[in-house]
Motif scaffolding. Structure first.
Motif, PDB file in Angstrom:
ATOM      1  N   ALA A  35      -0.131   7.708 -23.090  1.00 45.05           N
ATOM      2  CA  ALA A  35       0.021   7.829 -21.648  1.00 45.05           C
ATOM      3  C   ALA A  35       0.861   6.660 -21.152  1.00 45.05           C
ATOM      4  O   ALA A  35       0.911   5.612 -21.786  1.00 45.05           O
ATOM      5  CB  ALA A  35      -1.338   7.809 -20.964  1.00 45.05           C
ATOM      6  N   THR A  36       1.511   6.860 -20.038  1.00 44.29           N
ATOM      7  CA  THR A  36       2.289   5.777 -19.439  1.00 44.29           C
ATOM      8  C   THR A  36       1.821   5.574 -18.012  1.00 44.29           C
ATOM      9  O   THR A  36       1.305   6.485 -17.371  1.00 44.29           O
ATOM     10  CB  THR A  36       3.797   6.085 -19.445  1.00 44.29           C
ATOM     11  N   GLU A  37       2.019   4.367 -17.527  1.00 40.19           N
ATOM     12  CA  GLU A  37       1.610   4.033 -16.171  1.00 40.19           C
ATOM     13  C   GLU A  37       2.546   2.951 -15.653  1.00 40.19           C
ATOM     14  O   GLU A  37       2.839   1.994 -16.361  1.00 40.19           O
ATOM     15  CB  GLU A  37       0.174   3.516 -16.212  1.00 40.19           C
ATOM     16  N   SER A  38       3.043   3.131 -14.426  1.00 39.67           N
ATOM     17  CA  SER A  38       3.828   2.072 -13.805  1.00 39.67           C
ATOM     18  C   SER A  38       3.466   1.992 -12.326  1.00 39.67           C
ATOM     19  O   SER A  38       3.135   2.994 -11.699  1.00 39.67           O
ATOM     20  CB  SER A  38       5.339   2.313 -13.968  1.00 39.67           C
ATOM     21  N   VAL A  39       3.502   0.786 -11.814  1.00 38.14           N
ATOM     22  CA  VAL A  39       3.188   0.532 -10.406  1.00 38.14           C
ATOM     23  C   VAL A  39       4.247  -0.410  -9.863  1.00 38.14           C
ATOM     24  O   VAL A  39       4.527  -1.450 -10.453  1.00 38.14           O
ATOM     25  CB  VAL A  39       1.792  -0.108 -10.247  1.00 38.14           C
ATOM     26  N   GLU A  40       4.839  -0.020  -8.741  1.00 36.71           N
ATOM     27  CA  GLU A  40       5.786  -0.881  -8.030  1.00 36.71           C
ATOM     28  C   GLU A  40       5.219  -1.148  -6.649  1.00 36.71           C
ATOM     29  O   GLU A  40       4.704  -0.233  -6.004  1.00 36.71           O
ATOM     30  CB  GLU A  40       7.149  -0.197  -7.919  1.00 36.71           C
ATOM     31  N   SER A  41       5.321  -2.384  -6.204  1.00 33.57           N
ATOM     32  CA  SER A  41       4.700  -2.760  -4.950  1.00 33.57           C
ATOM     33  C   SER A  41       5.643  -3.633  -4.127  1.00 33.57           C
ATOM     34  O   SER A  41       6.287  -4.535  -4.650  1.00 33.57           O
ATOM     35  CB  SER A  41       3.406  -3.525  -5.250  1.00 33.57           C
ATOM     36  N   SER A  42       5.728  -3.315  -2.838  1.00 31.91           N
ATOM     37  CA  SER A  42       6.459  -4.149  -1.891  1.00 31.91           C
ATOM     38  C   SER A  42       5.555  -4.303  -0.664  1.00 31.91           C
ATOM     39  O   SER A  42       4.469  -3.727  -0.630  1.00 31.91           O
ATOM     40  CB  SER A  42       7.816  -3.514  -1.554  1.00 31.91           C
ATOM     41  N   PRO A  43       5.950  -5.057   0.348  1.00 30.42           N
ATOM     42  CA  PRO A  43       5.018  -5.359   1.432  1.00 30.42           C
ATOM     43  C   PRO A  43       4.282  -4.154   2.047  1.00 30.42           C
ATOM     44  O   PRO A  43       3.083  -4.228   2.261  1.00 30.42           O
ATOM     45  CB  PRO A  43       5.889  -6.072   2.464  1.00 30.42           C
ATOM     46  N   PHE A  44       4.962  -3.065   2.311  1.00 30.12           N
ATOM     47  CA  PHE A  44       4.314  -1.937   2.963  1.00 30.12           C
ATOM     48  C   PHE A  44       4.458  -0.642   2.172  1.00 30.12           C
ATOM     49  O   PHE A  44       4.400   0.452   2.742  1.00 30.12           O
ATOM     50  CB  PHE A  44       4.862  -1.759   4.389  1.00 30.12           C
ATOM     51  N   ARG A  45       4.619  -0.769   0.840  1.00 29.49           N
ATOM     52  CA  ARG A  45       4.845   0.413   0.009  1.00 29.49           C
ATOM     53  C   ARG A  45       4.326   0.153  -1.401  1.00 29.49           C
ATOM     54  O   ARG A  45       4.518  -0.919  -1.955  1.00 29.49           O
ATOM     55  CB  ARG A  45       6.335   0.709  -0.053  1.00 29.49           C
ATOM     56  N   VAL A  46       3.671   1.174  -1.967  1.00 25.68           N
ATOM     57  CA  VAL A  46       3.251   1.152  -3.363  1.00 25.68           C
ATOM     58  C   VAL A  46       3.675   2.472  -3.984  1.00 25.68           C
ATOM     59  O   VAL A  46       3.470   3.538  -3.396  1.00 25.68           O
ATOM     60  CB  VAL A  46       1.716   0.974  -3.502  1.00 25.68           C
TER      61      VAL A  46
END
Length: 160
Positions: A7-18
């Protein structure tokens, strides 16, 4: 048939966005995976993340959904299906309160890989004023819940 556990998983996060993307390879054909994904009445039997999903699966249709990303949290909401490509893709738009407070756009894609195998990609873009307050849940608990659901869906599809 057995489920491939890669399985793969990625998370990107910025001040008002995920943005979250998870995927799993499944030793079942695309049609079997799609059938499990869209049999939402059966979700309480196997899905530990989306505990309830009611509503017609049609573009523009309002849904009744209850998610439980962890054993101690849960939320019910009424998203609207914004894209449906039968056998392939389902996307909804859900909101907490007014637009811009917390908007979620989950997307499920089932890709055929040949030889009776497929890939399930579950992703979501969350944005709005509540993202900073919910960042830990959105970047840790939610991706883990997606991955758990993907594995549960894969197990059900391969058992069919």
């Amino acid at each position: 048939m057995t489920t491939t556990t890669r399985a793969t998983e990625s998370v990107e996060s910025s001040p008002f966005r995920v943005s979250i993307t998870t995927s799993i390879l499944i030793d079942a054909p695309q049609a079997a995976v799609w059938s499990v994904l869209t049999d939402t009445a059966a979700y309480p039997q196997w899905n530990s993340f989306i505990r309830r999903w009611e509503g017609a699966l049609a573009p523009g249709a309002r849904q009744h959904v209850r998610i439980e990303p962890t054993t101690t949290s849960g939320q019910s909401f009424r998203p609207r299906i914004i894209d449906l490509q039968p056998g392939r893709e389902l996307t909804w738009l859900g909101r907490v309160g007014l637009p811009g407070v917390l908007d979620g756009r989950p997307r499920f894609v089932v890709e055929p890989l040949g030889e009776g195998r497929s890939r399930l990609v579950q992703s979501e873009v969350l944005s709005g004023a509540l993202v900073p307050l919910l960042r830990r849940m959105l970047t840790v608990a939610t991706p883990a819940a997606f991955s758990r659901m993907n594995a549960e869906l894969a197990a059900r599809a391969t058992a069919a």
